[in-house]
Design a protein around this motif. Structure first.
Motif, PDB file in Angstrom:
ATOM      1  N   THR A  38       0.808  -1.073  -0.072  1.00  0.00           N
ATOM      2  CA  THR A  38      -0.110   0.134  -0.086  1.00  0.00           C
ATOM      3  C   THR A  38       0.974   1.166  -0.029  1.00  0.00           C
ATOM      4  N   ILE A  39       1.568   1.435   0.950  1.00  0.00           N
ATOM      5  CA  ILE A  39       2.688   2.721   1.113  1.00  0.00           C
ATOM      6  C   ILE A  39       3.495   2.646  -0.059  1.00  0.00           C
ATOM      7  N   GLY A  40       4.500   1.651  -0.115  1.00  0.00           N
ATOM      8  CA  GLY A  40       5.485   1.466  -1.157  1.00  0.00           C
ATOM      9  C   GLY A  40       4.644   1.196  -2.562  1.00  0.00           C
ATOM     10  N   GLY A  41       3.622   0.425  -2.423  1.00  0.00           N
ATOM     11  CA  GLY A  41       2.618   0.287  -3.734  1.00  0.00           C
ATOM     12  C   GLY A  41       3.362  -1.108  -4.540  1.00  0.00           C
ATOM     13  N   LEU A  42       4.372  -1.762  -3.853  1.00  0.00           N
ATOM     14  CA  LEU A  42       4.715  -2.809  -4.553  1.00  0.00           C
ATOM     15  C   LEU A  42       4.230  -4.160  -4.545  1.00  0.00           C
ATOM     16  N   PRO A  44       5.082 -14.861 -10.579  1.00  0.00           N
ATOM     17  CA  PRO A  44       5.945 -15.539  -9.430  1.00  0.00           C
ATOM     18  C   PRO A  44       7.590 -15.010  -9.736  1.00  0.00           C
ATOM     19  N   GLY A  45       8.199 -14.857  -8.553  1.00  0.00           N
ATOM     20  CA  GLY A  45       9.565 -14.640  -8.625  1.00  0.00           C
ATOM     21  C   GLY A  45       9.877 -12.964  -8.865  1.00  0.00           C
ATOM     22  N   TYR A  46       8.684 -12.325  -8.876  1.00  0.00           N
ATOM     23  CA  TYR A  46       8.792 -10.814  -9.316  1.00  0.00           C
ATOM     24  C   TYR A  46       9.393 -10.413 -10.704  1.00  0.00           C
ATOM     25  N   ARG A  47       9.126 -11.336 -11.583  1.00  0.00           N
ATOM     26  CA  ARG A  47       9.404 -11.282 -13.023  1.00  0.00           C
ATOM     27  C   ARG A  47       8.543 -10.058 -13.527  1.00  0.00           C
ATOM     28  N   ARG A  48       7.400  -9.635 -13.226  1.00  0.00           N
ATOM     29  CA  ARG A  48       6.548  -8.654 -13.536  1.00  0.00           C
ATOM     30  C   ARG A  48       5.816  -8.163 -12.057  1.00  0.00           C
ATOM     31  N   VAL A  49       6.074  -6.699 -12.044  1.00  0.00           N
ATOM     32  CA  VAL A  49       5.422  -6.154 -10.801  1.00  0.00           C
ATOM     33  C   VAL A  49       4.522  -5.065 -11.172  1.00  0.00           C
ATOM     34  N   ARG A  50       3.788  -4.563  -9.900  1.00  0.00           N
ATOM     35  CA  ARG A  50       3.044  -3.563 -10.108  1.00  0.00           C
ATOM     36  C   ARG A  50       3.442  -2.675  -9.175  1.00  0.00           C
ATOM     37  N   ALA A 107       8.021  -3.816 -14.990  1.00  0.00           N
ATOM     38  CA  ALA A 107       7.071  -3.045 -13.784  1.00  0.00           C
ATOM     39  C   ALA A 107       6.108  -2.232 -14.737  1.00  0.00           C
ATOM     40  N   GLU A 108       4.831  -2.320 -13.964  1.00  0.00           N
ATOM     41  CA  GLU A 108       3.717  -1.598 -14.377  1.00  0.00           C
ATOM     42  C   GLU A 108       3.479  -0.203 -13.166  1.00  0.00           C
TER      43      GLU A 108
END
Length: 190
Positions: A19-23, A28-34, A80-81
């Motif tokens: 929420t605060i950082g928004g990540l 899986p494995g953080y290959r794509r993140v928001r 990253a989106e």
């Protein structure tokens, strides 16, 4: 030393990251993140660093002198989106690859006070607005009739809708879409 493996502490850190950082991880494995930070509650800045198998993801945002600044570092192998908070043009997502990225823009007049709801809003934020809660619960009930929601319950109040949906068995893309539409309508006061 306090272990963050205990749910009581780990849940707080997870909420702060999402929420605060928004990540949040989209694959899986953080290959794509928001990356969708949510200023509010008197916070005017935050930084986040999260180590993944690809390297560190860093996020820093600040609200100062009527402007918003957002900086992100995305490691190689990660896409990253990024949803810029309180952007004058709304919540449009920007796709970025590896590297350092920085945005700075003027905060629209009254933007900090504007009520805008999305899947990243907490259940408490939605429940505190009668129209938003009505539209949200109607959309949810169309998929899960008879399942009660309590946006003020201590175990749920600080949870984002996106996080809540991670715990709903069989939560479909149609449910996510319907909730998004309901929250957008509430943001516009419809």
């Amino acid at each position: 030393m306090t272990s963050l493996n205990h749910y009581a502490l780990g849940a707080v850190v997870d909420w702060m990251h999402r929420t605060i950082g928004g990540l949040s991880a989209l694959e899986p494995g953080y290959r794509r993140v928001r990356i969708a930070p949510q200023p509010g509650g008197g916070l005017t800045s935050a930084t986040l660093r999260h180590d993944t198998r690809h390297g560190a993801i860093s996020i820093a945002w600040a609200l100062e002198n009527g402007a918003v600044s957002v900086g992100v570092v995305v490691p190689e192998g990660v896409e990253a989106e990024v949803v810029l908070p309180l952007h004058p043009e709304g919540d449009s997502a920007i796709m970025v690859g590896a590297g350092e990225h920085f945005w700075e823009y003027a905060l629209a007049e009254g933007a900090a006070e504007r009520r805008s709801y999305s899947l990243d809003s907490t259940l408490r934020q939605i429940a505190d607005d009668a129209l938003a809660w009505k539209l949200f619960t109607e959309a949810f009930s169309a998929h899960y009739p008879g399942v009660p929601l309590d946006g003020s319950a201590p175990e749920a109040a600080a949870m984002s809708v996106r996080t809540m949906l991670d715990f709903v068995p069989g939560a479909s893309e149609q449910l996510r879409s319907d909730l998004t539409v309901a929250l957008e309508a509430a943001s516009q006061g419809a």
